[in-house]
Motif scaffolding. Structure first.
Motif, short mmCIF file in Angstrom:
data_model
loop_
_atom_site.label_atom_id
_atom_site.label_comp_id
_atom_site.label_asym_id
_atom_site.label_seq_id
_atom_site.Cartn_x
_atom_site.Cartn_y
_atom_site.Cartn_z
N ILE A 4 1.79 18.98 -13.43
CA ILE A 4 2.30 19.97 -12.48
C ILE A 4 1.49 19.81 -11.21
N MET A 5 2.18 19.66 -10.09
CA MET A 5 1.48 19.33 -8.85
C MET A 5 1.94 20.20 -7.70
N GLY A 6 0.97 20.62 -6.89
CA GLY A 6 1.30 21.21 -5.60
C GLY A 6 1.82 20.10 -4.70
N ARG A 7 2.60 20.48 -3.72
CA ARG A 7 3.23 19.49 -2.84
C ARG A 7 2.21 18.63 -2.10
N GLY A 8 1.16 19.26 -1.56
CA GLY A 8 0.15 18.50 -0.83
C GLY A 8 -0.55 17.48 -1.71
N MET A 9 -0.93 17.90 -2.90
CA MET A 9 -1.60 16.99 -3.83
C MET A 9 -0.66 15.87 -4.26
N TYR A 10 0.59 16.22 -4.49
CA TYR A 10 1.58 15.19 -4.85
C TYR A 10 1.68 14.14 -3.75
N ASP A 11 1.76 14.59 -2.50
CA ASP A 11 1.87 13.66 -1.38
C ASP A 11 0.67 12.72 -1.32
N VAL A 12 -0.54 13.25 -1.53
CA VAL A 12 -1.75 12.42 -1.52
C VAL A 12 -1.69 11.39 -2.66
N MET A 13 -1.25 11.85 -3.82
CA MET A 13 -1.28 11.00 -5.02
C MET A 13 -0.17 9.95 -5.05
N THR A 14 0.83 10.05 -4.20
CA THR A 14 1.88 9.02 -4.20
C THR A 14 1.33 7.66 -3.78
N TYR A 15 0.10 7.63 -3.28
CA TYR A 15 -0.59 6.36 -3.03
C TYR A 15 -0.47 5.46 -4.26
N TRP A 16 -0.57 6.06 -5.46
CA TRP A 16 -0.57 5.29 -6.71
C TRP A 16 0.79 4.69 -7.02
N ASP A 17 1.84 5.17 -6.41
CA ASP A 17 3.16 4.56 -6.58
C ASP A 17 3.23 3.22 -5.85
N ASP A 18 2.38 3.04 -4.83
CA ASP A 18 2.43 1.84 -3.99
C ASP A 18 1.39 0.79 -4.34
N VAL A 19 0.47 1.08 -5.26
CA VAL A 19 -0.53 0.10 -5.65
C VAL A 19 0.17 -1.07 -6.33
N ASP A 20 -0.13 -2.27 -5.89
CA ASP A 20 0.47 -3.47 -6.47
C ASP A 20 -0.26 -3.82 -7.77
N VAL A 21 0.32 -3.39 -8.89
CA VAL A 21 -0.33 -3.60 -10.19
C VAL A 21 -0.28 -5.06 -10.62
N ASP A 22 0.52 -5.89 -9.95
CA ASP A 22 0.61 -7.31 -10.29
C ASP A 22 -0.32 -8.17 -9.45
N ASP A 23 -0.95 -7.58 -8.45
CA ASP A 23 -1.88 -8.32 -7.59
C ASP A 23 -3.20 -8.51 -8.33
N PRO A 24 -3.63 -9.74 -8.52
CA PRO A 24 -4.90 -9.97 -9.23
C PRO A 24 -6.11 -9.36 -8.51
N ALA A 25 -5.97 -9.06 -7.22
CA ALA A 25 -7.07 -8.46 -6.47
C ALA A 25 -7.21 -6.96 -6.75
N THR A 26 -6.21 -6.34 -7.37
CA THR A 26 -6.28 -4.91 -7.70
C THR A 26 -7.24 -4.73 -8.86
N ASP A 27 -8.23 -3.84 -8.67
CA ASP A 27 -9.19 -3.57 -9.74
C ASP A 27 -8.46 -3.11 -11.00
N GLU A 28 -8.99 -3.51 -12.15
CA GLU A 28 -8.37 -3.18 -13.43
C GLU A 28 -8.29 -1.67 -13.62
N VAL A 29 -9.33 -0.93 -13.24
CA VAL A 29 -9.34 0.52 -13.42
C VAL A 29 -8.28 1.19 -12.54
N GLU A 30 -8.04 0.65 -11.36
CA GLU A 30 -7.00 1.17 -10.48
C GLU A 30 -5.61 0.79 -10.98
N ARG A 31 -5.45 -0.42 -11.49
CA ARG A 31 -4.18 -0.85 -12.06
C ARG A 31 -3.80 0.06 -13.22
N GLU A 32 -4.79 0.37 -14.06
CA GLU A 32 -4.55 1.23 -15.21
C GLU A 32 -4.13 2.64 -14.76
#
Length: 188
Positions: A47-75
């Motif tokens: 359950i998310m407030g709108r402002g927090m949701y907007d901040v967290m949408t960053y994670w929708d754009d992380v390239d999980v297939d990029d080998p340069a993405t840290d494993e902890v962030e990919r997860e």
């Protein structure tokens, strides 16, 4: 009944964001990130407030297939995308995949979500929604990660409470950065 757990990162002076709503003052240590990953992995919905949701949408754009993405962030990005989000908002903003607007009275809507079958729920929000759900007695667990910095000005978490929030400490944990997790349950 599903439990609702609130988790937020706070500066030592009680701010969850800078005055503009940003989080640039915080860079999680790996063990802090892994802790957050585990919370999200076990979450049946967020359950998310709108402002927090907007901040967290960053994670929708992380390239999980990029080998340069840290494993902890990919997860984390993977868990984020898999977790249903219920967004509390006054408008009708465009939402990303796996997100819906929580309709109607927020207290009743959250109560209905808690009554459904499934894994426990998480809560990510700012001061106003935090106060509303706390005062309605809907939050079962509070997890505050207190960082090792103070920012002086920003968005204070407890500023919207109309009454004191009484809690009982149920656990603590110190992370490699020196940040401390304080875990509480509300007192009746």
């Amino acid at each position: 009944m599903r439990r609702l757990s609130y988790y937020i990162i706070l500066t030592t002076d009680g701010m969850y964001a800078d005055p503009e709503g940003g989080l640039d003052h915080y860079e999680p240590a790996e063990d802090e990130h892994r802790y957050a990953n585990e919370l999200l992995r076990n979450c049946g919905g967020e359950i998310m407030g709108r402002g927090m949701y907007d901040v967290m949408t960053y994670w929708d754009d992380v390239d999980v297939d990029d080998p340069a993405t840290d494993e902890v962030e990919r997860e984390f990005a993977t868990f984020w995308r898999e977790t249903p989000k219920h967004v509390v908002t006054r408008g009708t903003p465009p939402l990303r995949e796996n997100a819906t607007i929580l309709e109607g009275d927020v207290v009743e809507a959250v109560r209905r979500l808690k009554e459904q079958d499934g894994a426990d729920l998480g809560l990510g929000c700012g001061a106003d929604l935090f106060a509303t759900l706390s005062e309605a007695g809907l939050i079962d667990t509070y997890r505050f990660l207190i960082t090792t910095s103070a920012i002086g000005k920003g968005k204070a978490l407890f500023g919207s409470l109309k009454e004191p929030l009484r809690m009982r400490l149920t656990g603590t944990r110190t992370f490699s950065s020196g940040s401390v997790l304080l875990e509480y349950e509300p007192l009746p």
